[in-house]
Design a protein around this motif. Structure first.
Motif, mmCIF file in Angstrom:
data_model
loop_
_atom_site.group_PDB
_atom_site.id
_atom_site.type_symbol
_atom_site.label_atom_id
_atom_site.label_comp_id
_atom_site.label_asym_id
_atom_site.label_seq_id
_atom_site.Cartn_x
_atom_site.Cartn_y
_atom_site.Cartn_z
ATOM 1 N N SER A 12 0.819 -1.221 0.000
ATOM 2 C CA SER A 12 0.000 0.000 0.000
ATOM 3 C C SER A 12 0.848 1.264 0.000
ATOM 4 O O SER A 12 2.037 1.226 0.332
ATOM 5 C CB SER A 12 -0.882 0.004 1.251
ATOM 6 N N VAL A 14 0.280 5.339 1.526
ATOM 7 C CA VAL A 14 -0.613 6.143 2.352
ATOM 8 C C VAL A 14 -0.413 7.608 1.965
ATOM 9 O O VAL A 14 0.726 8.085 1.915
ATOM 10 C CB VAL A 14 -0.325 5.922 3.857
ATOM 11 N N LYS A 28 -5.185 5.122 2.831
ATOM 12 C CA LYS A 28 -4.308 3.976 2.577
ATOM 13 C C LYS A 28 -4.840 3.263 1.348
ATOM 14 O O LYS A 28 -5.958 2.750 1.365
ATOM 15 C CB LYS A 28 -4.304 3.055 3.806
ATOM 16 N N GLU A 77 -8.264 8.183 10.030
ATOM 17 C CA GLU A 77 -7.932 9.398 10.797
ATOM 18 C C GLU A 77 -6.457 9.727 10.521
ATOM 19 O O GLU A 77 -5.611 8.830 10.497
ATOM 20 C CB GLU A 77 -8.134 9.063 12.276
ATOM 21 N N ALA A 79 -2.861 11.077 11.484
ATOM 22 C CA ALA A 79 -2.044 11.273 12.689
ATOM 23 C C ALA A 79 -0.912 12.244 12.329
ATOM 24 O O ALA A 79 0.124 11.829 11.817
ATOM 25 C CB ALA A 79 -1.493 9.929 13.165
ATOM 26 N N GLU A 83 5.142 8.930 12.939
ATOM 27 C CA GLU A 83 5.530 7.691 13.626
ATOM 28 C C GLU A 83 6.281 7.977 14.927
ATOM 29 O O GLU A 83 7.129 8.879 14.959
ATOM 30 C CB GLU A 83 6.461 6.870 12.723
ATOM 31 N N GLU A 127 7.346 2.205 14.308
ATOM 32 C CA GLU A 127 6.852 2.674 13.003
ATOM 33 C C GLU A 127 5.332 2.523 12.910
ATOM 34 O O GLU A 127 4.682 3.192 12.097
ATOM 35 C CB GLU A 127 7.486 1.869 11.857
ATOM 36 N N LEU A 130 1.500 5.556 15.819
ATOM 37 C CA LEU A 130 1.440 6.919 15.276
ATOM 38 C C LEU A 130 1.044 7.891 16.381
ATOM 39 O O LEU A 130 0.509 7.485 17.424
ATOM 40 C CB LEU A 130 0.427 6.970 14.121
ATOM 41 N N ASP A 141 -1.641 0.003 11.354
ATOM 42 C CA ASP A 141 -1.183 -1.104 10.491
ATOM 43 C C ASP A 141 -1.543 -2.482 11.059
ATOM 44 O O ASP A 141 -0.729 -3.132 11.715
ATOM 45 C CB ASP A 141 0.315 -1.013 10.209
HETATM 46 P P1 AMP Z 1 1.110 1.192 6.775
HETATM 47 O O1 AMP Z 1 1.113 0.546 5.452
HETATM 48 O O2 AMP Z 1 -0.236 1.209 7.431
HETATM 49 O O3 AMP Z 1 2.212 0.658 7.668
HETATM 50 O O4 AMP Z 1 1.496 2.752 6.528
HETATM 51 C C1 AMP Z 1 2.775 3.120 6.032
HETATM 52 C C2 AMP Z 1 3.211 4.408 6.686
HETATM 53 O O5 AMP Z 1 2.293 5.470 6.327
HETATM 54 C C3 AMP Z 1 3.218 4.396 8.214
HETATM 55 O O6 AMP Z 1 4.372 3.821 8.747
HETATM 56 C C4 AMP Z 1 3.086 5.895 8.523
HETATM 57 O O7 AMP Z 1 4.330 6.549 8.397
HETATM 58 C C5 AMP Z 1 2.159 6.384 7.412
HETATM 59 N N1 AMP Z 1 0.758 6.370 7.885
HETATM 60 C C6 AMP Z 1 -0.106 5.320 7.860
HETATM 61 N N2 AMP Z 1 -1.295 5.640 8.371
HETATM 62 C C7 AMP Z 1 -1.205 6.943 8.727
HETATM 63 C C8 AMP Z 1 -2.118 7.868 9.361
HETATM 64 N N3 AMP Z 1 -3.363 7.482 9.682
HETATM 65 N N4 AMP Z 1 -1.681 9.120 9.613
HETATM 66 C C9 AMP Z 1 -0.419 9.504 9.291
HETATM 67 N N5 AMP Z 1 0.496 8.672 8.711
HETATM 68 C C10 AMP Z 1 0.111 7.408 8.437
#
Ligand code: AMP
Length: 245
Positions: A12, A14, A28, A77, A79, A83, A127, A130, A141
């Motif tokens: 994915s 984001v 995402k 939402e 954040a 991280e 990581e 958040l 995640d």
């Molecule tokens: P993930 O695939 O869910 O691990 O997302 C990859 C990265 O995107 C995360 O490690 C964060 O740095 C960023 N990220 C994911 N969700 C959010 C969120 N809701 N708000 C801000 N940053 C996000």
């Protein structure tokens, strides 16, 4: 309206986005073409189903979902403080009070996930913790999460090796291990990282790393307070039965 990229996951990307109501959200986008195996499809479905049910102040909120021809989109939402990993790196390490606050919040979110929802996260690391607009922890995640009642088993081992619990690395535990104590071990590693600014178990090779984790002998924390050290000892018990559960 999509704005800048916030991060990239295994399947994915984001993006920061503006909702039609004007609010900032994180979208995402899971690339459907990247989900090639039944297991990958199953995991994406699990993440969405779980997020739809989760409602806790320390867990990222899913506002809604939609699909395009090539992606599954989760409107989350946002954040804005990013991280916990970057927050620690920018400060080298955190003071006891801040580490304690983040730890308690992550624990509260995990307890909800474990005891009320009956799931295990399986990828707890800085990581995936958040920080929202008020600098509160939001667990994120859930792509590796599994259903897991208290005392339940999950497997095979997954997540980042530095956060893997000893029982995930031994032959006996590699296929199935108790899900909740393994999450608590990972949270213990996060606590160590917050207090010390480094990881308790590190090695150049994976065999060396696994041996260190299995031995449970970590670098003595130099800066943590007596209560911080005591909490670390409790979280980083090599026997999952002696950890919080
Ligand atoms: P993930 O695939 O869910 O691990 O997302 C990859 C990265 O995107 C995360 O490690 C964060 O740095 C960023 N990220 C994911 N969700 C959010 C969120 N809701 N708000 C801000 N940053 C996000």
């Amino acid at each position: 309206t999509l704005r800048r990229s916030l991060g990239v996951g295994a399947f994915s990307t984001v993006h920061l986005a503006t909702h039609t109501c004007g609010a900032l959200v994180a979208i995402k986008r899971i690339d459907k073409a990247a989900l090639t195996t039944p297991d990958e499809l199953h995991r994406a479905g699990c993440e969405i189903r779980l997020l739809k049910k989760l409602c806790h102040p320390n867990i990222v909120r899913l506002h809604h979902t939609f699909a395009t021809n090539d992606s599954l989109c989760l409107v989350l939402e946002y954040a804005p403080h990013g991280e916990l990993f970057d927050y620690i790196v920018a400060r080298v390490r955190l003071d006891d009070a801040t580490a304690c606050r983040f730890f308690k919040q992550a624990l509260s979110g995990l307890r909800h996930l474990h005891e009320e929802m009956h799931w295990a996260h399986r990828d707890i690391k800085p990581e995936n913790l958040l920080l929202d607009k008020d600098l509160n922890i939001r667990i994120a995640d859930f792509g590796l999460s599994s259903p897991c009642a208290p005392g339940g088993m999950v497997g095979p081992a997954c997540g980042s090796p530095c956060y893997a619990a000893p029982e995930m690395l031994t032959r006996a535990g590699g296929d199935a291990y108790e899900g909740h104590p393994a999450d608590f071990w990972a949270l213990g590693i996060v606590l160590y990282a917050m207090l010390e600014g480094q990881l308790p178990f590190e090695d150049n090779g994976s065999a060396g790393l696994y041996n260190r984790i299995i031995s449970g002998r970590y670098r003595t924390p130099t800066r943590a307070s007596a209560s911080g050290k005591s909490m670390l000892r409790f979280m980083l018990k090599t026997s999952p039965r002696e950890r919080p559960r």
